[in-house]
Enzyme design. Structure first.
Site, PDB file in Angstrom:
ATOM      1  N   ARG A 122     -14.618  48.626  39.123  1.00 14.67           N
ATOM      2  CA  ARG A 122     -13.749  48.805  37.957  1.00 14.67           C
ATOM      3  C   ARG A 122     -12.956  47.530  37.679  1.00 14.67           C
ATOM      4  O   ARG A 122     -12.409  47.362  36.584  1.00 14.67           O
ATOM      5  CB  ARG A 122     -12.790  49.972  38.194  1.00 14.67           C
ATOM      6  CG  ARG A 122     -13.459  51.324  38.328  1.00 14.67           C
ATOM      7  CD  ARG A 122     -12.482  52.374  38.828  1.00 14.67           C
ATOM      8  NE  ARG A 122     -11.377  52.568  37.899  1.00 14.67           N
ATOM      9  CZ  ARG A 122     -10.252  53.216  38.200  1.00 14.67           C
ATOM     10  NH1 ARG A 122     -10.076  53.701  39.430  1.00 14.67           N
ATOM     11  NH2 ARG A 122      -9.302  53.365  37.307  1.00 14.67           N
TER      12      ARG A 122
ATOM     13  N   ARG B  28     -15.607  58.192  29.303  1.00  9.12           N
ATOM     14  CA  ARG B  28     -15.364  59.581  28.914  1.00  9.12           C
ATOM     15  C   ARG B  28     -16.221  60.052  27.743  1.00  9.12           C
ATOM     16  O   ARG B  28     -16.437  61.242  27.594  1.00  9.12           O
ATOM     17  CB  ARG B  28     -13.888  59.769  28.530  1.00  9.12           C
ATOM     18  CG  ARG B  28     -12.880  59.273  29.558  1.00  9.12           C
ATOM     19  CD  ARG B  28     -13.023  59.939  30.893  1.00  9.12           C
ATOM     20  NE  ARG B  28     -11.939  59.586  31.814  1.00  9.12           N
ATOM     21  CZ  ARG B  28     -12.018  59.677  33.125  1.00  9.12           C
ATOM     22  NH1 ARG B  28     -13.134  60.109  33.697  1.00  9.12           N
ATOM     23  NH2 ARG B  28     -10.992  59.341  33.889  1.00  9.12           N
TER      24      ARG B  28
ATOM     25  N   ASP C 299       0.793  56.347  36.472  1.00  9.31           N
ATOM     26  CA  ASP C 299      -0.535  56.880  36.737  1.00  9.31           C
ATOM     27  C   ASP C 299      -0.396  58.401  36.821  1.00  9.31           C
ATOM     28  O   ASP C 299       0.714  58.949  36.782  1.00  9.31           O
ATOM     29  CB  ASP C 299      -1.094  56.290  38.032  1.00  9.31           C
ATOM     30  CG  ASP C 299      -2.627  56.263  38.052  1.00  9.31           C
ATOM     31  OD1 ASP C 299      -3.243  56.986  37.250  1.00  9.31           O
ATOM     32  OD2 ASP C 299      -3.201  55.522  38.874  1.00  9.31           O
TER      33      ASP C 299
ATOM     34  N   ASP D  75      -9.283  57.325  29.330  1.00  9.36           N
ATOM     35  CA  ASP D  75      -9.751  56.268  30.229  1.00  9.36           C
ATOM     36  C   ASP D  75     -11.162  55.872  29.809  1.00  9.36           C
ATOM     37  O   ASP D  75     -12.138  56.472  30.255  1.00  9.36           O
ATOM     38  CB  ASP D  75      -9.789  56.764  31.680  1.00  9.36           C
ATOM     39  CG  ASP D  75      -8.406  56.995  32.257  1.00  9.36           C
ATOM     40  OD1 ASP D  75      -7.650  56.027  32.370  1.00  9.36           O
ATOM     41  OD2 ASP D  75      -8.091  58.148  32.593  1.00  9.36           O
TER      42      ASP D  75
ATOM     43  N   HIS E  74      -5.500  58.694  44.728  1.00  9.87           N
ATOM     44  CA  HIS E  74      -5.777  60.076  44.342  1.00  9.87           C
ATOM     45  C   HIS E  74      -5.674  60.998  45.557  1.00  9.87           C
ATOM     46  O   HIS E  74      -5.433  62.197  45.416  1.00  9.87           O
ATOM     47  CB  HIS E  74      -7.189  60.205  43.752  1.00  9.87           C
ATOM     48  CG  HIS E  74      -7.365  59.528  42.429  1.00  9.87           C
ATOM     49  ND1 HIS E  74      -7.620  58.184  42.317  1.00  9.87           N
ATOM     50  CD2 HIS E  74      -7.314  60.015  41.164  1.00  9.87           C
ATOM     51  CE1 HIS E  74      -7.731  57.866  41.034  1.00  9.87           C
ATOM     52  NE2 HIS E  74      -7.549  58.955  40.315  1.00  9.87           N
TER      53      HIS E  74
ATOM     54  N   LYS F 101      -3.528  48.207  33.784  1.00 13.20           N
ATOM     55  CA  LYS F 101      -3.201  48.924  35.020  1.00 13.20           C
ATOM     56  C   LYS F 101      -3.771  48.194  36.236  1.00 13.20           C
ATOM     57  O   LYS F 101      -4.654  47.344  36.077  1.00 13.20           O
ATOM     58  CB  LYS F 101      -3.747  50.354  34.949  1.00 13.20           C
ATOM     59  CG  LYS F 101      -5.265  50.453  34.692  1.00 13.20           C
ATOM     60  CD  LYS F 101      -5.677  51.879  34.404  1.00 13.20           C
ATOM     61  CE  LYS F 101      -7.178  51.990  34.196  1.00 13.20           C
ATOM     62  NZ  LYS F 101      -7.592  53.355  33.824  1.00 13.20           N
ATOM     63  N   HIS F 102      -3.247  48.484  37.460  1.00 11.93           N
ATOM     64  CA  HIS F 102      -2.204  49.411  37.879  1.00 11.93           C
ATOM     65  C   HIS F 102      -1.104  48.570  38.518  1.00 11.93           C
ATOM     66  O   HIS F 102      -1.303  48.057  39.621  1.00 11.93           O
ATOM     67  CB  HIS F 102      -2.726  50.406  38.902  1.00 11.93           C
ATOM     68  CG  HIS F 102      -3.947  51.170  38.481  1.00 11.93           C
ATOM     69  ND1 HIS F 102      -5.233  50.664  38.586  1.00 11.93           N
ATOM     70  CD2 HIS F 102      -4.081  52.409  37.949  1.00 11.93           C
ATOM     71  CE1 HIS F 102      -6.101  51.566  38.163  1.00 11.93           C
ATOM     72  NE2 HIS F 102      -5.436  52.641  37.759  1.00 11.93           N
TER      73      HIS F 102
END
Length: 756
Positions: free
Chosen positions: A362, A302, A489, A294, A405, A392-393
């Site tokens: 985001r 990352r 996901d 990601d 999440h 995504k998503h």
């Protein structure tokens, strides 16, 4: 007595073969010390479930193979489905129905693999010869004449001269130093395993070279096929971060045959990632791995040390497709140099809900056209770099107030609204040839109103898109005509994990249309669940075949099957790509073009810092305050300034107010992300703003998170949005506050009250 011994041995072997292909089949043997030359081939065929040992780790490599055993090996390799079906009665005089290999011999005869002798016998317990082995294998596999020349002194007039020549010309069998082939010599179990392994590997290599994915899949076991559908994470093993090849990683690749892995910050130590990914791929065999990450930019990043892009909402504020494409391309170039082929970006969710706790900045913004335009540009940039863009998503995560999440969001909009807003960027991405789309763990009752019993509390819960055949197959495949990979996901998220159970959810998702399961909670359990589902018919072989074919097609499209550079070559290239100056220039340009006035003085300008000002910086944490203080001092240059930092704390507002006594200018850093906007602690900021207004002090509220401050705060006289708290964003805002640059961004979301 001798004949009786042969029958007994065959019977034992037959009983042993019943469990072939099970999770408990032996693949490691203790009696290969004198057969090292055959060890790789034996292990390869044992792992495929084609050959097995006699228990207690014994393979007996020097024992001759009988005709019945050889046929059993090939039938179990080529026609495992036929073993459960009725077979015709055999007329061979020496193969009664009770013979341990009668079923396999019948199937072999039906398929034209082998026949009997003129006297009506099959001789199932007679040792097989090298000539018969060549004949069996050339009947079973569609070999063509190869380039190698081999003239054996003892095969020219042999009945098996043609199959021996065919095998020899492709380097699949060899002769002896004296120029003989010895066609009538018995073949041992070790030799037969090696011969079969050579042919299968040869055929797989030919299929890969021809990009004949149907053929390659036909040579893949069920374990290999469903393994391609798994992409676990490898953040840690046995409590330690995974930064080198360890036993857990080897198991995922070799035992579960996984098709890919997702990496996180924990897997990265300085510049070691390229070395690590190189070694990971070396474990993968003939089908390379998808290595994903990601790397959205901004808050989801990352890779330390690489280009620190300001994020998608900053791109939305800059509103320049060329910058979005450049961001995608440089991100892809850096990922590819590090050995990463898949980037789970861009985010195509339209952040139309200010309370969204997980998407927010985001997203490119709240306008469907803006998100579509910039999303397609970033996707194209990634594609040009040679990295798969996992958009995504689907069908859209932008208008939720629940983080998937942590729970299971429900988007209750009518289908007409979904078509006009949420689905718009995905439709455009499909038209532009998207190769990978990630699903959302969100329920869309307008598309699928099915409910199931939750394993969490026994209540009825809606089926999320990830598990919905109506959403993935009906809408995405059949209605929108999407042909690429559908990836889920993360399966560790509570929107899936709490309600549906690990193994049930994995099988449901695959049956619904998911091609790749991302981050199963337990890769081994997920792998076994998929194998079992195929074996019991809950997951059709056709569904698995089409998923694997898509995966192989995209891997080939992005050149994963091509010969890889050496590690030395990779490391040499790496130095000129990751964090390269041209990339940093794009980083700065996006950040500077993004800074937006949320509210300001006459002419909609924010309050600037003046020469000699005593500046108080108030932030939500000391680290952020220190970063702003350092950047302010560095950027001010010779401009005389004094700075003091303070941490915003509702329990200590009095001391903050006392700090203001010596201030000429106050910079308030606001950061709201990963929380429901309306539930954020706005009261502290409002108290501070009220105090500053009462004192008639100059100040600017600097939004470093989701830019919705104007929805929740009253009477803010000066405010800027930078769309991220990372250094490129804050530095660009500092330049505006010092009057060195004009703010150019336009707010890409509807905030209620703003300069827009």
């Amino acid at each position: 007595m001798r004949f009786k011994y042969k029958i007994t041995a065959a019977a034992v072997f037959g009983m042993m073969m019943i469990g072939l292909g099970s999770a408990h089949a032996e693949t490691e043997f203790v009696d290969l010390q004198y057969s090292k030359w055959a060890e790789d081939g034996i292990h390869y065929m044992a792992k495929r479930g084609t050959v097995a040992g006699y228990g207690h780790g014994r393979f007996q490599p020097r024992t001759p193979v009988t005709r019945g055993q050889a046929i059993t090996f090939m039938v179990r390799e080529l026609y495992p489905d036929q073993l459960e079906k009725p077979v015709d009665h055999l007329n061979y005089t020496d193969v009664p129905a009770a013979h341990p290999f009668s079923r396999e011999i019948a199937i072999a005869e039906q398929q034209g693999l082998a026949g009997g002798f003129p006297d009506g016998s099959f001789r199932p317990d007679a040792p097989i010869s090298r000539a018969e082995t060549a004949a069996f294998l050339t009947r079973a596999y569609p070999l063509k004449q190869g380039p190698q020349s081999a003239k054996w002194t003892d095969t020219a007039k042999h009945w098996a001269a043609s199959p021996i020549q065919m095998m020899s010309s492709n380097g699949l069998v060899g002769g002896y130093a004296d120029g003989t082939y010895r066609p009538d010599q018995k073949v041992t179990r070790a030799e037969y395993a090696v011969f079969m392994a050579r042919v299968i590997r040869f055929e797989r290599e030919a299929a890969i070279e021809a990009k004949d994915w149907d053929k390659l899949i036909s040579y893949m076991t069920v374990s290999e096929q469903v393994g391609q559908m798994l992409m676990p994470d490898i953040r840690q093993w046995n409590g330690k971060a995974t930064t080198t090849i360890n036993e857990g990683l080897q198991r995922s690749i070799q035992d579960q045959n996984v098709g890919g892995l997702i990496l996180f910050e924990k897997n990265i130590v300085d510049a070691q990632l390229t070395t690590f990914t190189h070694h990971i791929q070396s474990q993968a065999g003939d089908i390379p791995l998808f290595l994903g990450m990601d790397q959205e930019g901004g808050v989801i990043r990352r890779i330390p040390g690489g280009t620190n892009l300001p994020g998608q909402m900053a791109l939305g504020a800059a509103n320049d497709p060329s910058l979005a494409e450049a961001a995608g391309q440089l991100t892809g170039e850096e990922l590819k140099a590090l050995g990463i082929q898949v980037n789970f970006a861009p985010v195509l969710d339209i952040n139309s809900n200010p309370d969204n706790p997980i998407i927010g900045m985001r997203s490119f913004g709240s306008n469907a056209d803006l998100v579509t335009r910039l999303g397609l540009a970033m996707m194209e940039g990634l594609r040009q770099s040679g990295v798969v863009a996992g958009v995504k998503h689907f069908p859209g995560h932008g208008d939720t107030a629940v983080d998937s999440h942590l729970g299971l969001p429900v988007l209750a909009h009518a289908r007409e609204r979904l078509d006009a807003i949420e689905l718009k960027p995905f439709k455009a991405a499909i038209e532009q040839g998207a190769d990978m789309i990630m699903t959302a763990h969100i329920a869309f009752p307008a598309i699928d109103n099915e409910q199931v019993i939750s394993r969490k509390d026994g209540t009825r819960v809606p089926l999320p898109a990830t598990l919905s055949r109506k959403v993935l197959t009906g809408l995405l495949r059949e209605e929108l005509h999407y042909q690429g990979i559908i990836i889920s996901d993360a399966f560790t998220m509570k929107g899936i994990a709490e309600h549906f159970g690990e193994t049930e959810a994995v099988v449901r998702a695959a049956a619904a249309g998911v091609d790749v399961i991302l981050m199963p909670q337990d890769a081994s359990s997920a792998h076994q669940a998929l194998i079992q589902a195929v074996n019991n018919g809950k997951l059709s072989k056709e569904r698995v075949h089409e998923a694997v074919k898509r995966i192989l097609t995209v891997k080939s499209k992005y050149n994963l099957f091509e010969p890889a550079p050496t590690l030395t070559q990779k490391l040499r290239v790496l130095k000129g790509i990751v964090g390269a100056e041209p990339h940093l220039q794009v980083e700065r340009m996006i950040a500077e073009r993004a800074v937006t006035v949320l509210t300001g003085t006459e002419g909609m300008k924010s309050e600037t810092i003046r020469s000699g000002d005593r500046v108080v910086i108030v932030a939500s944490d000391a680290e952020q305050a220190a970063q702003l203080q350092r950047q302010l001092k560095q950027t001010a240059g010779s401009l005389p300034l004094q700075t003091v930092t303070s941490v915003l704390n509702s329990d200590d507002m009095k001391s903050i107010f006392q700090t203001l006594n010596k201030a000429d200018y106050v910079l308030i850093a606001s950061y709201q992300f990963r929380s429901v906007g309306s539930q954020f602690r706005w009261s502290e900021l409002q108290l501070l703003v009220n105090e500053l207004n009462q004192r008639q002090m100059r100040y600017t509220l600097l939004s470093l998170g989701n830019p919705y401050e104007m929805l929740h705060l009253q009477n803010v006289h000066s405010a800027l949005a930078a769309y991220g708290k990372q250094e490129p964003n804050t530095l660009a805002a500092i330049k505006v506050l010092l009057g060195q640059r004009e703010p150019q961004g336009k707010l890409p979301v509807d905030s209620g009250r703003s300069a827009q």
